[in-house]
Design a protein around this motif. Structure first.
Motif, PDB file in Angstrom:
ATOM      1  N   LEU A   1      39.607  58.998  -1.031  1.00  0.00           N
ATOM      2  CA  LEU A   1      38.540  59.920  -0.617  1.00  0.00           C
ATOM      3  C   LEU A   1      38.409  60.653  -2.049  1.00  0.00           C
ATOM      4  O   LEU A   1      37.275  61.135  -2.538  1.00  0.00           O
ATOM      5  N   ILE A   2      39.570  61.310  -2.580  1.00  0.00           N
ATOM      6  CA  ILE A   2      39.381  62.072  -3.750  1.00  0.00           C
ATOM      7  C   ILE A   2      38.888  61.140  -4.885  1.00  0.00           C
ATOM      8  O   ILE A   2      38.147  61.873  -5.801  1.00  0.00           O
ATOM      9  N   TYR A   3      39.410  59.957  -5.178  1.00  0.00           N
ATOM     10  CA  TYR A   3      38.588  59.104  -6.014  1.00  0.00           C
ATOM     11  C   TYR A   3      37.293  58.990  -5.787  1.00  0.00           C
ATOM     12  O   TYR A   3      36.492  59.245  -6.887  1.00  0.00           O
ATOM     13  N   GLY A   4      36.871  58.976  -4.492  1.00  0.00           N
ATOM     14  CA  GLY A   4      35.451  58.811  -4.241  1.00  0.00           C
ATOM     15  C   GLY A   4      34.327  60.017  -4.855  1.00  0.00           C
ATOM     16  O   GLY A   4      33.554  59.806  -5.480  1.00  0.00           O
ATOM     17  N   PHE A   5      34.958  61.192  -4.584  1.00  0.00           N
ATOM     18  CA  PHE A   5      34.512  62.489  -5.024  1.00  0.00           C
ATOM     19  C   PHE A   5      34.564  62.500  -6.440  1.00  0.00           C
ATOM     20  O   PHE A   5      33.607  63.108  -7.260  1.00  0.00           O
TER      21      PHE A   5
ATOM     22  N   SER B   1      30.699  58.534  -5.704  1.00  0.00           N
ATOM     23  CA  SER B   1      30.431  57.364  -4.759  1.00  0.00           C
ATOM     24  C   SER B   1      30.550  57.753  -3.456  1.00  0.00           C
ATOM     25  O   SER B   1      31.411  57.781  -2.634  1.00  0.00           O
ATOM     26  N   LEU B   2      29.322  57.904  -3.055  1.00  0.00           N
ATOM     27  CA  LEU B   2      28.939  58.091  -1.622  1.00  0.00           C
ATOM     28  C   LEU B   2      29.443  57.107  -0.550  1.00  0.00           C
ATOM     29  O   LEU B   2      30.121  57.259   0.436  1.00  0.00           O
ATOM     30  N   PRO B   3      29.298  55.754  -0.834  1.00  0.00           N
ATOM     31  CA  PRO B   3      30.009  54.698   0.038  1.00  0.00           C
ATOM     32  C   PRO B   3      31.416  55.109   0.058  1.00  0.00           C
ATOM     33  O   PRO B   3      31.985  54.736   1.126  1.00  0.00           O
ATOM     34  N   ILE B   4      32.162  55.046  -0.820  1.00  0.00           N
ATOM     35  CA  ILE B   4      33.520  55.338  -0.975  1.00  0.00           C
ATOM     36  C   ILE B   4      34.078  56.706  -0.102  1.00  0.00           C
ATOM     37  O   ILE B   4      35.011  56.332   0.549  1.00  0.00           O
TER      38      ILE B   4
ATOM     39  N   VAL C   1      36.472  58.918   4.516  1.00  0.00           N
ATOM     40  CA  VAL C   1      36.381  60.107   5.491  1.00  0.00           C
ATOM     41  C   VAL C   1      36.659  59.411   6.926  1.00  0.00           C
ATOM     42  O   VAL C   1      37.618  59.945   7.614  1.00  0.00           O
ATOM     43  N   LEU C   2      36.073  58.462   7.247  1.00  0.00           N
ATOM     44  CA  LEU C   2      36.271  57.830   8.649  1.00  0.00           C
ATOM     45  C   LEU C   2      37.691  57.138   8.524  1.00  0.00           C
ATOM     46  O   LEU C   2      38.393  57.540   9.747  1.00  0.00           O
ATOM     47  N   ALA C   3      38.153  56.470   7.786  1.00  0.00           N
ATOM     48  CA  ALA C   3      39.391  55.718   7.456  1.00  0.00           C
ATOM     49  C   ALA C   3      40.615  56.659   7.675  1.00  0.00           C
ATOM     50  O   ALA C   3      41.556  56.579   8.453  1.00  0.00           O
ATOM     51  N   VAL C   4      40.385  57.837   6.823  1.00  0.00           N
ATOM     52  CA  VAL C   4      41.693  58.828   6.814  1.00  0.00           C
ATOM     53  C   VAL C   4      41.523  59.319   8.124  1.00  0.00           C
ATOM     54  O   VAL C   4      42.464  59.388   8.812  1.00  0.00           O
ATOM     55  N   THR C   5      40.396  59.687   9.050  1.00  0.00           N
ATOM     56  CA  THR C   5      40.523  60.583  10.239  1.00  0.00           C
ATOM     57  C   THR C   5      41.027  59.442  11.193  1.00  0.00           C
ATOM     58  O   THR C   5      42.067  59.879  11.932  1.00  0.00           O
ATOM     59  N   LEU C   6      40.425  58.081  11.352  1.00  0.00           N
ATOM     60  CA  LEU C   6      41.123  57.171  12.385  1.00  0.00           C
ATOM     61  C   LEU C   6      42.846  57.020  12.073  1.00  0.00           C
ATOM     62  O   LEU C   6      43.584  57.003  12.978  1.00  0.00           O
TER      63      LEU C   6
END
Lengths: 86, 86
Positions: free
Chosen positions: A51-55, A59-62, A67-72
């Protein structure tokens, strides 16, 4: 949309949403003995770094899928700790 | 190497290698009741599609991490089927 992009999106959806059946199973059985604590610590930490890498690379897809994967995975981790036999 | 690249590589390693503690746990306990079959079917299918995606866009990091991820999740899926109580 390009076939390759659609394939990537299906792949991302499957790997991200895969945690939902596990979450439903835990909610139903309240049994978590066979789940590896190490697996869900590694997943939650890994998805947080993704997620940090995505920010950082914007990269919006990352960002979106992690966000979803870390929540689950964090929810499963909490339930693993909650229901684990002492 | 760039800090952002290193962060991405650590993230990829954590999420890919996370299945190893689960695999070790199953090998030790031979107990898989609490694992969701749906989760490992979705993961194995998803990683297979990621792998095909990696070949199609010629991305060595995607190919490399998903060869490992599909192998580990498929092994867990096989053990889940093998040890699941009838």
């Amino acid at each position: 949309m390009d076939f390759v992009v659609i394939l990537g999106l299906i792949a991302a959806s499957l790997t991200t949403l895969s945690y939902i059946p596990q979450l439903i199973k835990i909610k139903r059985t309240k049994s978590v003995e066979d789940l590896s604590l190490g697996m869900f610590i590694a997943l939650t930490t890994g998805f947080t770094l993704w997620l940090i890498y995505g920010f950082l690379i914007n990269s919006l897809p990352i960002i979106f899928s992690n966000v979803l994967a870390v929540t689950l995975s964090f929810l499963i981790l909490l339930l693993k700790i909650k229901y684990n036999k002492k």
